[in-house]
Design a protein around this motif. Sequence first.
Motif, PDB file in Angstrom:
ATOM      1  N   TYR A  88      10.721   7.886  40.148  1.00  0.00           N
ATOM      2  CA  TYR A  88      10.178   6.576  39.800  1.00  0.00           C
ATOM      3  C   TYR A  88       8.977   6.205  40.666  1.00  0.00           C
ATOM      4  O   TYR A  88       7.946   5.755  40.168  1.00  0.00           O
ATOM      5  CB  TYR A  88      11.272   5.512  39.955  1.00  0.00           C
ATOM      6  CG  TYR A  88      12.375   5.640  38.943  1.00  0.00           C
ATOM      7  CD1 TYR A  88      12.167   5.320  37.610  1.00  0.00           C
ATOM      8  CD2 TYR A  88      13.632   6.095  39.317  1.00  0.00           C
ATOM      9  CE1 TYR A  88      13.176   5.443  36.669  1.00  0.00           C
ATOM     10  CE2 TYR A  88      14.645   6.214  38.395  1.00  0.00           C
ATOM     11  CZ  TYR A  88      14.433   5.895  37.072  1.00  0.00           C
ATOM     12  OH  TYR A  88      15.423   6.025  36.157  1.00  0.00           O
ATOM     13  N   ARG A  92       5.053   5.041  39.976  1.00  0.00           N
ATOM     14  CA  ARG A  92       4.623   3.681  40.309  1.00  0.00           C
ATOM     15  C   ARG A  92       3.470   3.682  41.299  1.00  0.00           C
ATOM     16  O   ARG A  92       2.507   2.910  41.163  1.00  0.00           O
ATOM     17  CB  ARG A  92       5.804   2.902  40.876  1.00  0.00           C
ATOM     18  CG  ARG A  92       5.468   1.452  41.186  1.00  0.00           C
ATOM     19  CD  ARG A  92       6.657   0.696  41.723  1.00  0.00           C
ATOM     20  NE  ARG A  92       6.269  -0.673  42.015  1.00  0.00           N
ATOM     21  CZ  ARG A  92       6.861  -1.749  41.537  1.00  0.00           C
ATOM     22  NH1 ARG A  92       7.852  -1.603  40.686  1.00  0.00           N
ATOM     23  NH2 ARG A  92       6.473  -2.949  41.890  1.00  0.00           N
ATOM     24  N   VAL A 215       5.983   0.918  35.694  1.00  0.00           N
ATOM     25  CA  VAL A 215       7.128   1.823  35.645  1.00  0.00           C
ATOM     26  C   VAL A 215       8.297   1.280  36.455  1.00  0.00           C
ATOM     27  O   VAL A 215       9.458   1.408  36.075  1.00  0.00           O
ATOM     28  CB  VAL A 215       6.726   3.218  36.160  1.00  0.00           C
ATOM     29  CG1 VAL A 215       7.953   4.113  36.335  1.00  0.00           C
ATOM     30  CG2 VAL A 215       5.750   3.862  35.193  1.00  0.00           C
ATOM     31  N   LYS A 217       9.600  -1.491  36.789  1.00  0.00           N
ATOM     32  CA  LYS A 217      10.415  -2.546  36.199  1.00  0.00           C
ATOM     33  C   LYS A 217      11.729  -2.015  35.630  1.00  0.00           C
ATOM     34  O   LYS A 217      12.675  -2.760  35.461  1.00  0.00           O
ATOM     35  CB  LYS A 217       9.617  -3.258  35.104  1.00  0.00           C
ATOM     36  CG  LYS A 217       8.371  -3.961  35.614  1.00  0.00           C
ATOM     37  CD  LYS A 217       7.591  -4.608  34.464  1.00  0.00           C
ATOM     38  CE  LYS A 217       6.338  -5.286  34.985  1.00  0.00           C
ATOM     39  NZ  LYS A 217       5.537  -5.899  33.885  1.00  0.00           N
ATOM     40  N   ASN A 218      11.779  -0.733  35.311  1.00  0.00           N
ATOM     41  CA  ASN A 218      12.972  -0.180  34.670  1.00  0.00           C
ATOM     42  C   ASN A 218      13.841   0.661  35.612  1.00  0.00           C
ATOM     43  O   ASN A 218      14.734   1.365  35.160  1.00  0.00           O
ATOM     44  CB  ASN A 218      12.557   0.689  33.474  1.00  0.00           C
ATOM     45  CG  ASN A 218      11.866  -0.118  32.393  1.00  0.00           C
ATOM     46  OD1 ASN A 218      12.250  -1.249  32.108  1.00  0.00           O
ATOM     47  ND2 ASN A 218      10.825   0.463  31.799  1.00  0.00           N
ATOM     48  N   VAL A 219      13.554   0.595  36.902  1.00  0.00           N
ATOM     49  CA  VAL A 219      14.338   1.405  37.834  1.00  0.00           C
ATOM     50  C   VAL A 219      15.765   0.888  37.900  1.00  0.00           C
ATOM     51  O   VAL A 219      16.008  -0.300  38.060  1.00  0.00           O
ATOM     52  CB  VAL A 219      13.710   1.369  39.238  1.00  0.00           C
ATOM     53  CG1 VAL A 219      14.567   2.161  40.217  1.00  0.00           C
ATOM     54  CG2 VAL A 219      12.309   1.936  39.198  1.00  0.00           C
ATOM     55  N   ASP A 220      16.716   1.795  37.785  1.00  0.00           N
ATOM     56  CA  ASP A 220      18.125   1.431  37.856  1.00  0.00           C
ATOM     57  C   ASP A 220      18.577   1.434  39.310  1.00  0.00           C
ATOM     58  O   ASP A 220      19.287   2.329  39.775  1.00  0.00           O
ATOM     59  CB  ASP A 220      18.953   2.421  37.018  1.00  0.00           C
ATOM     60  CG  ASP A 220      20.422   2.046  36.982  1.00  0.00           C
ATOM     61  OD1 ASP A 220      20.751   0.902  37.333  1.00  0.00           O
ATOM     62  OD2 ASP A 220      21.248   2.907  36.609  1.00  0.00           O
ATOM     63  N   TRP A 221      18.170   0.391  40.032  1.00  0.00           N
ATOM     64  CA  TRP A 221      18.503   0.342  41.449  1.00  0.00           C
ATOM     65  C   TRP A 221      20.007   0.193  41.662  1.00  0.00           C
ATOM     66  O   TRP A 221      20.549   0.705  42.651  1.00  0.00           O
ATOM     67  CB  TRP A 221      17.751  -0.807  42.122  1.00  0.00           C
ATOM     68  CG  TRP A 221      16.266  -0.591  42.157  1.00  0.00           C
ATOM     69  CD1 TRP A 221      15.315  -1.326  41.509  1.00  0.00           C
ATOM     70  CD2 TRP A 221      15.561   0.424  42.876  1.00  0.00           C
ATOM     71  NE1 TRP A 221      14.059  -0.827  41.764  1.00  0.00           N
ATOM     72  CE2 TRP A 221      14.175   0.245  42.612  1.00  0.00           C
ATOM     73  CE3 TRP A 221      15.945   1.467  43.715  1.00  0.00           C
ATOM     74  CZ2 TRP A 221      13.194   1.064  43.151  1.00  0.00           C
ATOM     75  CZ3 TRP A 221      14.974   2.283  44.259  1.00  0.00           C
ATOM     76  CH2 TRP A 221      13.615   2.080  43.984  1.00  0.00           C
ATOM     77  N   TYR A 273      23.563   1.846  30.880  1.00  0.00           N
ATOM     78  CA  TYR A 273      22.213   1.373  31.165  1.00  0.00           C
ATOM     79  C   TYR A 273      21.192   2.123  30.304  1.00  0.00           C
ATOM     80  O   TYR A 273      21.358   3.313  30.014  1.00  0.00           O
ATOM     81  CB  TYR A 273      21.898   1.579  32.647  1.00  0.00           C
ATOM     82  CG  TYR A 273      20.640   0.866  33.102  1.00  0.00           C
ATOM     83  CD1 TYR A 273      20.571  -0.530  33.121  1.00  0.00           C
ATOM     84  CD2 TYR A 273      19.533   1.578  33.532  1.00  0.00           C
ATOM     85  CE1 TYR A 273      19.425  -1.178  33.548  1.00  0.00           C
ATOM     86  CE2 TYR A 273      18.379   0.938  33.965  1.00  0.00           C
ATOM     87  CZ  TYR A 273      18.327  -0.442  33.966  1.00  0.00           C
ATOM     88  OH  TYR A 273      17.184  -1.087  34.384  1.00  0.00           O
ATOM     89  N   ARG A 274      20.124   1.414  29.915  1.00  0.00           N
ATOM     90  CA  ARG A 274      19.155   1.995  28.990  1.00  0.00           C
ATOM     91  C   ARG A 274      18.329   3.112  29.616  1.00  0.00           C
ATOM     92  O   ARG A 274      17.814   3.989  28.919  1.00  0.00           O
ATOM     93  CB  ARG A 274      18.220   0.907  28.443  1.00  0.00           C
ATOM     94  CG  ARG A 274      17.347   0.247  29.501  1.00  0.00           C
ATOM     95  CD  ARG A 274      16.508  -0.876  28.905  1.00  0.00           C
ATOM     96  NE  ARG A 274      15.638  -1.511  29.869  1.00  0.00           N
ATOM     97  CZ  ARG A 274      16.017  -2.469  30.700  1.00  0.00           C
ATOM     98  NH1 ARG A 274      17.282  -2.891  30.667  1.00  0.00           N
ATOM     99  NH2 ARG A 274      15.171  -3.016  31.557  1.00  0.00           N
ATOM    100  N   GLN A 275      18.131   3.081  30.927  1.00  0.00           N
ATOM    101  CA  GLN A 275      17.357   4.125  31.601  1.00  0.00           C
ATOM    102  C   GLN A 275      18.118   4.560  32.858  1.00  0.00           C
ATOM    103  O   GLN A 275      17.762   4.212  33.968  1.00  0.00           O
ATOM    104  CB  GLN A 275      15.966   3.608  31.974  1.00  0.00           C
ATOM    105  CG  GLN A 275      15.040   4.707  32.503  1.00  0.00           C
ATOM    106  CD  GLN A 275      13.624   4.198  32.721  1.00  0.00           C
ATOM    107  OE1 GLN A 275      13.117   3.401  31.942  1.00  0.00           O
ATOM    108  NE2 GLN A 275      12.992   4.650  33.799  1.00  0.00           N
TER     109      GLN A 275
END
Length: 541
Positions: A88, A92, A215, A217-221, A273-275
């Motif tokens: 990610y 970014r 990019v 914004k979609n990180v699955d933290w 989760y979507r990503q």
Amino acid sequence: MSNAAAIAPAAFQPAYLGADGSAVNWRRVYLGFAGLAGGQFMALLDIQIVASALTEVQAGISASADEIGAIQSIYLVTEVIGIPISAYLSKRWGVRPFYMFATLAFILTSIAVGLAANLEAMLLARGFQGLAAGAMIPATFAIAMTAFPPERRLSANVIVSMIVTLAPTIGPTLGGHIVDSLGWRWLFFINVPPGLLVLYLVGRYLDFDKPDPAVGKNVDWLGLGLMTVFLVSMLYVLEEGAENSWLRDDVVLWASVVTLVGGGFFVWRQLSYRQPIVVLTPFRDRNFSLGIIISFISGAALYGGTFLLPLYLGHVRQYSAGEIGNVMLVSGLVMFLSGPFLGRIVRAFDFRVSLGLGMALTAWGMWQGVYLTDQWGFWEFCAMQVARGLGAMVAMIAASQMCVATMSPALMKDASSLLNLIRNIGGAFGISIMSTVLFQSTAVHAQALASGVSASGALAQAFLGEMTQRMEVMGASDPGGAARKMIGFMIQRDAAVLGYIDAFAVVAAGSLLAAVIGFLATPAGLRAPAIAPEPERPEPD
């Protein structure tokens, strides 16, 4: 857990191309790529450069024999965590600034590990070092696939393949000679000069992409956090369980609960989760699921086997780090030299047969350890290492085939990510299990031998008298005390040898289990080419 596509720049347009895309400065391309490759080499080298010097490191930080394995396993675990982060953040921030940040972090954490005065400080610094190493690894694979046109891509991939194989092959030998010449702390300080060179090459010549702030914004933290909690708590349970009576210890008990709960929530998060950080869809394929089990077992067996050999040579035979490195070089060279040749042969046969034979050969090699004595050295271990090196190489190629043989092409990249993730976890698991087996088995054998040599027994009294006489001849001030101390040393030495025999037998049994599981796979009408696991560290002994 990354793949080339995972961090490939979304809009790849090198700045050194002309407006029409024709004026390529290949000198800049290769110098920038050399910086990435150098960083990857350091990251892969650092897991094995310590292998031949574990006894020196153990003495330097006053760690026990069962604790020293954590220095290796924590690096593997945090490296797994670092790989998805890089996927990610490289997008970014851009590959160049992120790679420079990761390299600088690797240099600083290497210094911190080298300065560590105790086990706790070393594990903390070593964990962050593994995190930085995991962030440095995927970019080289991505750039090899995106920065070079098809006609030049082969040369880039050859460079990457050589690094992946060569780094762990020379690691133990290089580490051994560094320790003999400079001391164990230089195993980590040695990263500073090449690290600075990597910083220069990447900063000066690497300009392959532009940052993409959207990019992030979609990180699955949350998923990343759950994976971290799961892996770290699992590692703690494996490392501390044996010494603290497992679930009878409150901390180990709660760590086990956190492992189960964290692992469950992590799987749920990845499925919903979507990503997700880890795509679990490939597990629907039977062959892939079986291949993952085998990869886990083989990773545990390979890393566990590499962990045992230097410890035996250091603790029992009192070999220097350089001598240990020379012994461990055998199987790494076997894998390095036989890899291209075996790859073509193995792919011509049913992957189940190749996998079974490879793991069976590995099991046979490790089973030679049950004949271990306190006099084994280079030549006694040679057959074991040749068999393990050849068997492991055959098994790795066949396991990769098995994982993708019946899988949809759309899932290949996710399957490759999972394969590397599970292999790393298996390696950490194997090191922890070998530490546990060695610690418990040695203690049990020491108690049995001590009870067998009862001071009230006639044979024991006769032997004690003989040893006392020898001590008198040697001029000992307290012959009786020296004789009893010598007998105690002999008991501990024999118990340690028996403990190593048990540990080698466990590795052999795990390898044989993997061979059997392979035959449960579904045969594929068309044998697919093996996916290329990214930092696959073949066993370098």
